[in-house]
Design an enzyme around this catalytic site. Structure first.
Site, PDB file in Angstrom:
ATOM      1  NE  ARG A 170      -4.043  -2.018   1.931  1.00  0.00           N
ATOM      2  CZ  ARG A 170      -4.065  -3.039   2.790  1.00  0.00           C
ATOM      3  NH1 ARG A 170      -3.245  -3.066   3.812  1.00  0.00           N
ATOM      4  NH2 ARG A 170      -4.905  -4.024   2.621  1.00  0.00           N
ATOM      5  CE  LYS A 209      -0.961  13.323 -15.315  1.00  0.00           C
ATOM      6  NZ  LYS A 209      -1.315  13.795 -16.669  1.00  0.00           N
ATOM      7  CD  GLU A 226       6.246  14.777 -23.430  1.00  0.00           C
ATOM      8  OE1 GLU A 226       5.608  15.851 -23.392  1.00  0.00           O
ATOM      9  OE2 GLU A 226       5.715  13.659 -23.285  1.00  0.00           O
ATOM     10  CE  LYS A 242       5.049  16.744 -15.169  1.00  0.00           C
ATOM     11  NZ  LYS A 242       5.139  15.432 -15.771  1.00  0.00           N
ATOM     12  CD  GLU A 262      -4.394  15.764 -16.361  1.00  0.00           C
ATOM     13  OE1 GLU A 262      -3.218  15.387 -16.261  1.00  0.00           O
ATOM     14  OE2 GLU A 262      -5.129  15.456 -17.307  1.00  0.00           O
ATOM     15  NE  ARG A 322       0.368  16.344 -13.785  1.00  0.00           N
ATOM     16  CZ  ARG A 322       1.062  15.588 -12.964  1.00  0.00           C
ATOM     17  NH1 ARG A 322       0.802  15.601 -11.670  1.00  0.00           N
ATOM     18  NH2 ARG A 322       2.029  14.814 -13.421  1.00  0.00           N
ATOM     19  CG  ASN A 355      -1.931  15.077 -21.070  1.00  0.00           C
ATOM     20  OD1 ASN A 355      -1.092  14.265 -21.456  1.00  0.00           O
ATOM     21  ND2 ASN A 355      -2.574  14.948 -19.933  1.00  0.00           N
ATOM     22  CG  HIS A 390       0.614  14.168 -24.303  1.00  0.00           C
ATOM     23  ND1 HIS A 390       1.284  15.328 -24.615  1.00  0.00           N
ATOM     24  CD2 HIS A 390       1.486  13.441 -23.551  1.00  0.00           C
ATOM     25  CE1 HIS A 390       2.489  15.309 -24.078  1.00  0.00           C
ATOM     26  NE2 HIS A 390       2.642  14.168 -23.430  1.00  0.00           N
ATOM     27  CG  HIS A 430      -1.581   9.213 -25.111  1.00  0.00           C
ATOM     28  ND1 HIS A 430      -2.148   9.655 -23.946  1.00  0.00           N
ATOM     29  CD2 HIS A 430      -0.247   9.293 -24.913  1.00  0.00           C
ATOM     30  CE1 HIS A 430      -1.206   9.993 -23.078  1.00  0.00           C
ATOM     31  NE2 HIS A 430      -0.040   9.785 -23.652  1.00  0.00           N
ATOM     32  CG  HIS A 462       5.392   9.490 -24.971  1.00  0.00           C
ATOM     33  ND1 HIS A 462       4.043   9.249 -24.856  1.00  0.00           N
ATOM     34  CD2 HIS A 462       5.616  10.666 -24.321  1.00  0.00           C
ATOM     35  CE1 HIS A 462       3.476  10.225 -24.151  1.00  0.00           C
ATOM     36  NE2 HIS A 462       4.401  11.101 -23.821  1.00  0.00           N
TER      37      HIS A 462
HETATM   38  P1  NAD Z   1      12.001   4.630 -22.482  1.00  0.00           P
HETATM   39  O1  NAD Z   1      11.883   4.572 -21.033  1.00  0.00           O
HETATM   40  O2  NAD Z   1      11.488   3.484 -23.278  1.00  0.00           O
HETATM   41  O3  NAD Z   1      13.524   4.891 -22.856  1.00  0.00           O
HETATM   42  C1  NAD Z   1      13.883   4.998 -24.208  1.00  0.00           C
HETATM   43  C2  NAD Z   1      14.987   4.005 -24.610  1.00  0.00           C
HETATM   44  O4  NAD Z   1      16.241   4.527 -24.196  1.00  0.00           O
HETATM   45  C3  NAD Z   1      14.861   2.639 -24.005  1.00  0.00           C
HETATM   46  O5  NAD Z   1      15.274   1.686 -24.939  1.00  0.00           O
HETATM   47  C4  NAD Z   1      15.848   2.690 -22.837  1.00  0.00           C
HETATM   48  O6  NAD Z   1      16.315   1.440 -22.459  1.00  0.00           O
HETATM   49  C5  NAD Z   1      16.939   3.551 -23.417  1.00  0.00           C
HETATM   50  N1  NAD Z   1      17.737   4.321 -22.455  1.00  0.00           N
HETATM   51  C6  NAD Z   1      17.287   4.980 -21.377  1.00  0.00           C
HETATM   52  N2  NAD Z   1      18.272   5.712 -20.846  1.00  0.00           N
HETATM   53  C7  NAD Z   1      19.367   5.486 -21.581  1.00  0.00           C
HETATM   54  C8  NAD Z   1      20.699   5.973 -21.526  1.00  0.00           C
HETATM   55  N3  NAD Z   1      21.079   6.897 -20.654  1.00  0.00           N
HETATM   56  N4  NAD Z   1      21.580   5.503 -22.428  1.00  0.00           N
HETATM   57  C9  NAD Z   1      21.188   4.605 -23.382  1.00  0.00           C
HETATM   58  N5  NAD Z   1      19.940   4.137 -23.502  1.00  0.00           N
HETATM   59  C10 NAD Z   1      19.039   4.585 -22.606  1.00  0.00           C
HETATM   60  O7  NAD Z   1      11.269   5.935 -23.078  1.00  0.00           O
HETATM   61  P2  NAD Z   1      11.170   7.437 -22.560  1.00  0.00           P
HETATM   62  O8  NAD Z   1      11.063   8.244 -23.789  1.00  0.00           O
HETATM   63  O9  NAD Z   1      12.184   7.757 -21.560  1.00  0.00           O
HETATM   64  O10 NAD Z   1       9.758   7.440 -21.809  1.00  0.00           O
HETATM   65  C11 NAD Z   1       8.563   7.230 -22.497  1.00  0.00           C
HETATM   66  C12 NAD Z   1       7.507   6.832 -21.496  1.00  0.00           C
HETATM   67  O11 NAD Z   1       7.294   7.896 -20.564  1.00  0.00           O
HETATM   68  C13 NAD Z   1       6.153   6.544 -22.123  1.00  0.00           C
HETATM   69  O12 NAD Z   1       5.660   5.323 -21.610  1.00  0.00           O
HETATM   70  C14 NAD Z   1       5.286   7.696 -21.670  1.00  0.00           C
HETATM   71  O13 NAD Z   1       3.952   7.336 -21.522  1.00  0.00           O
HETATM   72  C15 NAD Z   1       5.899   8.046 -20.356  1.00  0.00           C
HETATM   73  N6  NAD Z   1       5.658   9.426 -19.915  1.00  0.00           N
HETATM   74  C16 NAD Z   1       5.199   9.607 -18.646  1.00  0.00           C
HETATM   75  C17 NAD Z   1       4.987  10.884 -18.167  1.00  0.00           C
HETATM   76  C18 NAD Z   1       4.567  11.088 -16.741  1.00  0.00           C
HETATM   77  O14 NAD Z   1       4.225  12.217 -16.383  1.00  0.00           O
HETATM   78  N7  NAD Z   1       4.628  10.081 -15.898  1.00  0.00           N
HETATM   79  C19 NAD Z   1       5.257  11.991 -18.989  1.00  0.00           C
HETATM   80  C20 NAD Z   1       5.721  11.767 -20.282  1.00  0.00           C
HETATM   81  C21 NAD Z   1       5.913  10.466 -20.733  1.00  0.00           C
HETATM   82  N1  GLY Z   2       3.110  14.548 -18.735  1.00  0.00           N
HETATM   83  C1  GLY Z   2       1.872  15.118 -18.338  1.00  0.00           C
HETATM   84  C2  GLY Z   2       1.735  15.301 -16.876  1.00  0.00           C
HETATM   85  O1  GLY Z   2       2.609  14.983 -16.119  1.00  0.00           O
HETATM   86  O2  GLY Z   2       0.725  15.768 -16.444  1.00  0.00           O
END
Ligand code: NAD
Ligand code: GLY
Length: 370
Positions: free
Chosen positions: A127, A149, A191, A233, A243, A247, A251, A254, A258, A271
């Protein structure tokens, strides 16, 4: 335009008792483990993937060993297509099989996929346990590691299962970006670009003058990108953590993005690539609603293109492309009673949520897809 560098040092996200620091700097070899105040715990578990783990895991585990009685780790399969229940369960299995308790601290070492899944695991294991974000992609440093998030994907919709759950600390080590593939750096830039049209036209102008420096990995330009993005942010999330209104502007692009990610199959379009094409569509929708000029849409499209990102969406369904986009976009967390709500621009630098007639959205999709 001259680079106006935001000085090093911790930024802060103000959320009452859930407030935390965001450190953005070059830290040789995870040296931050020695200098920063870390959450106290009976053990630590580093969650990473099989790509990032191969580069950064061993040293991080060694460093954390001086701060916790015992340090475990778990390596997940890499990729957006593994951001699901099955992979999430690997974290729970690792925690339970190692006897981790409520005072275990999770460390998310990786991009947004690892960060979102680790946060969700932290929110739900026993939890709720503490966790620290150690983002290693540009996208995770400028966006996903900040704000709490957490989520996994569902075959029917992106990030549909998750929780709001804040980390204790975010450590953006800019030196990790040196090993990041170029396509991933570009994806993160989407982003970064987003923050200009929704909140800060000065930042957009700075990016227009500096985007090539960022792509070349210029240290100061990257530092400015990450710090300014985190500042914006933190400001937005500080006003609307869960949100209920404001907030949603984060998006921008997005809703379309998405739909592209889900429609094409997770991982086919990154993404940030979906968000990039999605921002052009959202800007075009804003223009057709009379809220921004065609000159502004062209200016944003040009910046996205210079960042090496797609400015047009893919055709997801040859028979009825716009219909398929609409169907996918109805499975969106901003939708209410089946009505899609879009983040549109109310002039450059300001974003608002609006509904739009399906016929208008169809026109935009037809105009903006290959
Ligand atoms: P990812 O986590 O898949 O990383 C991208 C690639 O880079 C992967 O293959 C990873 O293994 C590799 N990698 C990571 N760091 C590295 C490094 N330093 N050196 C070499 N390779 C490396 O993708 P991302 O673009 O980081 O994240 C995308 C995700 O984030 C999506 O699922 C999206 O929905 C989510 N997201 C969440 C929020 C939020 O607010 N929580 C906001 C935006 C996006
Ligand atoms: N990436 C959108 C949010 O964090 O609200």
């Amino acid at each position: 335009m001259d680079l106006e560098i935001i000085p090093a040092g911790a930024l802060r996200i103000n959320l009452d008792e859930r407030s935390y620091a965001i450190h953005v700097d070059h830290f040789a070899d995870h040296s931050w483990c020695d200098g920063l105040e870390l959450p106290v715990g009976t053990s630590a578990m580093v969650v990473t993937n099989d790509v990032v783990g191969g580069i950064y895991l061993q040293r991080l585990v060694e460093r954390l060993t001086s701060r916790y009685p015992v340090v475990h780790f778990v390596e997940l399969p890499d990729g957006e297509d593994h951001k699901d229940w099955k992979t999430l369960d690997l974290i729970f299995t690792a925690l339970l099989s190692k006897g981790c308790d409520r005072k275990t601290v999770l460390y998310a070492l990786g991009g947004g996929v690892v960060g979102d899944m680790t946060g969700f695991a932290a929110a739900s294991y026993m939890r709720g346990i503490k966790f620290v974000q150690v983002p290693t992609t540009l996208l995770a440093q400028v966006d996903s590691s900040v704000g709490g998030k957490t989520a996994i994907n569902h075959p029917l919709g992106k990030n549909m299962i998750g929780a709001f759950y804040q980390p204790q600390l975010v450590v953006c080590d800019l030196s990790t970006l040196k090993t990041l593939p170029k396509r991933e750096l570009r994806s993160g830039l989407a982003e970064v670009i987003k923050y200009g049209p929704i909140a800060d036209m000065e930042f957009m102008a700075w990016l227009e003058s500096s985007v090539e420096l960022v792509l070349d990995g210029d240290t100061d330009a990257l530092a400015h990108c990450v710090r300014r993005s985190c500042e914006i942010k933190a400001e937005v999330v500080g006003q609307d953590e869960t949100e209920s209104g404001l907030r949603a502007i984060l998006n921008f692009g997005h809703t379309f993005g998405h739909a592209i990610e889900t429609g094409m199959g997770y991982g086919v379009w990154l993404h940030g690539e979906g968000v990039a094409a999605g921002m052009v569509m959202a800007a075009e929708l804003s223009r057709r609603m009379g809220m921004v000029s065609s000159e502004f849409v062209a200016r944003l499209t040009s910046l996205i293109s210079r960042a090496g990102l797609p400015t047009r969406g893919p055709v997801i369904d040859a028979a009825d492309n716009a219909g398929r986009y609409l169907e996918l976009m109805r499975v969106d967390k901003k939708a209410e009673a089946g009505e899609i709500r879009f983040v549109v621009l109310d002039g450059p630098g300001k974003a608002v949520l609006r509904t739009a007639p399906d016929a208008l959205v169809r026109e935009v999709i037809d105009a903006c897809c290959e």
